[in-house]
Design a protein around this motif. Sequence first.
Motif, short mmCIF file in Angstrom:
data_model
loop_
_atom_site.label_atom_id
_atom_site.label_comp_id
_atom_site.label_asym_id
_atom_site.label_seq_id
_atom_site.Cartn_x
_atom_site.Cartn_y
_atom_site.Cartn_z
N TYR A 145 85.51 14.73 24.29
CA TYR A 145 84.19 15.21 23.89
C TYR A 145 83.64 15.69 25.14
CZ TYR A 145 83.12 10.42 25.72
OH TYR A 145 83.14 9.28 26.47
N MET A 146 84.10 15.96 26.19
CA MET A 146 83.68 16.41 27.38
C MET A 146 83.06 18.11 27.09
SD MET A 146 86.70 17.21 30.14
CE MET A 146 87.91 18.55 29.86
N ILE A 147 83.60 18.74 26.36
CA ILE A 147 83.11 20.11 26.04
C ILE A 147 81.82 19.82 25.42
CG2 ILE A 147 83.73 22.18 24.85
CD1 ILE A 147 86.36 21.90 25.65
N MET A 153 74.69 19.44 27.73
CA MET A 153 73.69 19.49 29.05
C MET A 153 73.44 20.74 29.08
SD MET A 153 73.68 16.44 30.37
CE MET A 153 73.37 15.97 28.64
N SER A 154 74.08 21.92 29.09
CA SER A 154 73.71 23.29 29.22
C SER A 154 72.47 23.60 28.51
CB SER A 154 74.71 24.32 29.17
OG SER A 154 76.10 24.01 30.02
N LYS A 155 72.39 23.23 27.25
CA LYS A 155 71.17 23.52 26.54
C LYS A 155 69.87 22.91 26.88
CE LYS A 155 73.66 25.02 22.24
NZ LYS A 155 73.22 26.33 22.28
N ILE A 237 82.86 19.32 37.26
CA ILE A 237 82.26 20.18 35.95
C ILE A 237 80.85 20.45 36.09
CG2 ILE A 237 81.97 20.01 33.45
CD1 ILE A 237 84.37 18.24 33.03
N TYR A 238 80.01 19.60 36.34
CA TYR A 238 78.63 19.93 36.34
C TYR A 238 78.02 20.27 37.85
CZ TYR A 238 78.93 17.61 31.81
OH TYR A 238 79.16 17.09 30.46
#
Length: 298
Positions: A145-147, A153-155, A237-238
């Motif tokens: 579920y990381m995608i 988080m992007s939204k 990733i972030y």
Amino acid sequence: MTVTDLSAPAPAITVPGGTRPSGRRVAPRAWRLAGYAALVLAAVALLLPFYWMVMSSLKVNNDVFTIPIKWLPDQVVWRNYVDIWQRSDMTTWLKNTLLLSVVVTFLQVFTGSFAAYGFARIRFPGRNLLFLAYVGTIAVPWQSYMIPQFILMSKLQLSNTLWSIVALQAFGAFGVFLMKQFYETIPEELSESARVDGLSEFGIYRRIMLPLSRPALASLTLLTFVTTWNDYLGPLIYLRSPDLRTIQLGLNTFISQYNAEYALIMTGSVLSVLPVAVIFLVGQRYFIEGIASTGLKG
């Protein structure tokens, strides 16, 4: 005819220097010594890579991977610990990592202990089913579920900020499970007496449960801090800006830039491990006590 009492203990054997225990008592002692020897060998095997890493950080670059291995440096090079700060952004990496580790640890300990009190002491419909579903999330791998998390988080415009890591790791099912198991070892009579005296549930949690659960809190603090400090995939990733890199991301870029500077790479590795080692040594007594007592129910 004389009848021998078979239930009597075996007689001691007298020797010139005194009395020697019977053979039945020698065997447990031999097994105990063998167990200690096995533990010593296991400890040496575990500590040997760390010892080699520390010694390599004090060598010149050409002596790190020599054959045969040099377990002691021919010349101690303290200059490596100065060069690592001058040739990398170690201050920023350590600052970001420490900030994330402290904030995430505080939030996980607070939310985990508070939710665990509700599951352990508050009775409401569906409590056991909800707790089972919540703890069951531990078995779900993060890669599955990381995608969706990254899209969320992007939204929310939290991507490429430290707040993304804080928001994702502020809650943890493992902490709730650990603290609930410990709360159930505390007698219910203490909470009932406090309620009779007019203390609220939050007051019981703050004044009774938290002071009595220091070993479990120390265990959860240590585990969360170490996990956050060593996290690599989440920041990878972030956190894309160089100013937001943690120690793990920074060491990876440093290795890519100075792939032949083995002594400096070992020096950076020592600096990344040192804070965790110090914290564990300081809190190991509470950690062992908390882990040993969370599985008991009184």
